[in-house]
Design a protein around this motif. Structure first.
Motif, PDB file in Angstrom:
ATOM      1  N   SER A   7       8.563   5.104  14.681  1.00  0.00           N
ATOM      2  CA  SER A   7       7.597   5.079  13.575  1.00  0.00           C
ATOM      3  C   SER A   7       7.750   3.806  12.757  1.00  0.00           C
ATOM      4  O   SER A   7       6.762   3.248  12.280  1.00  0.00           O
ATOM      5  CB  SER A   7       7.794   6.302  12.679  1.00  0.00           C
ATOM      6  OG  SER A   7       7.395   7.455  13.368  1.00  0.00           O
ATOM      7  N   THR A  43       1.929  10.521  16.175  1.00  0.00           N
ATOM      8  CA  THR A  43       2.527  10.732  14.859  1.00  0.00           C
ATOM      9  C   THR A  43       1.638  10.152  13.774  1.00  0.00           C
ATOM     10  O   THR A  43       0.659   9.452  14.053  1.00  0.00           O
ATOM     11  CB  THR A  43       3.900  10.038  14.788  1.00  0.00           C
ATOM     12  OG1 THR A  43       3.698   8.620  14.936  1.00  0.00           O
ATOM     13  CG2 THR A  43       4.839  10.542  15.882  1.00  0.00           C
ATOM     14  N   ALA A  45       2.423   7.745  11.860  1.00  0.00           N
ATOM     15  CA  ALA A  45       2.545   6.282  11.943  1.00  0.00           C
ATOM     16  C   ALA A  45       1.580   5.716  12.992  1.00  0.00           C
ATOM     17  O   ALA A  45       0.969   4.665  12.775  1.00  0.00           O
ATOM     18  CB  ALA A  45       3.980   5.889  12.276  1.00  0.00           C
TER      19      ALA A  45
END
Length: 138
Positions: A7, A43, A45
């Motif tokens: 991330s 995710t 991110a």
């Protein structure tokens, strides 16, 4: 080789993209930005990265090559979200604008492969219709 970014990597890449005034002017840059997503989990991110990437991809004026279309497989692990819907909608327009020669059977296969895990959103359906139109020309 394939690398799975953390991330933190995506947050850094997002910052770099947002700080850049220019878009991804070369079509190869679009492929290079999409393909690494292949190994990533979807995710927050990654979603933020995609949100930053879409306006940059929109600035690319070069026609896409077969290689760039094959890189669409990088979207394979992305889920459906407003960010991916924006990306898929934009890529659908790039498919529609493309010349027949760049949309080879292999490229079209990877285009479909790229959205296989996405819900049947309006953006995904527009994308798949664009692919289907190119398939009819083979």
């Amino acid at each position: 080789f394939r690398v799975r970014f953390s991330s933190k990597h995506f947050l850094y890449l997002t910052h770099c993209i947002q700080a850049s005034v220019a878009g991804l002017k070369r079509e190869r840059s679009v492929g290079k930005a999409l393909y690494p997503l292949y190994q990533q989990r979807y995710t927050s991110a990654v979603r933020t990265f995609i949100q930053a990437l879409v306006p940059k991809i929109a600035k690319c004026t070069e026609p896409y090559s077969e290689r760039t279309f094959i890189a669409f497989q990088g979207m394979r692990n992305l889920g459906t979200s407003p960010a991916t819907n924006s990306l898929v909608q934009l890529l659908a327009s790039k498919i529609q604008e493309s010349e027949h020669e760049q949309c080879t059977g292999r490229a079209l296969n990877m285009m479909v492969y790229g959205v296989q895990r996405m819900d049947a959103s309006e953006a995904t359906m527009v994308y798949l219709r664009a692919v289907a139109e190119k398939l009819q020309l083979l």
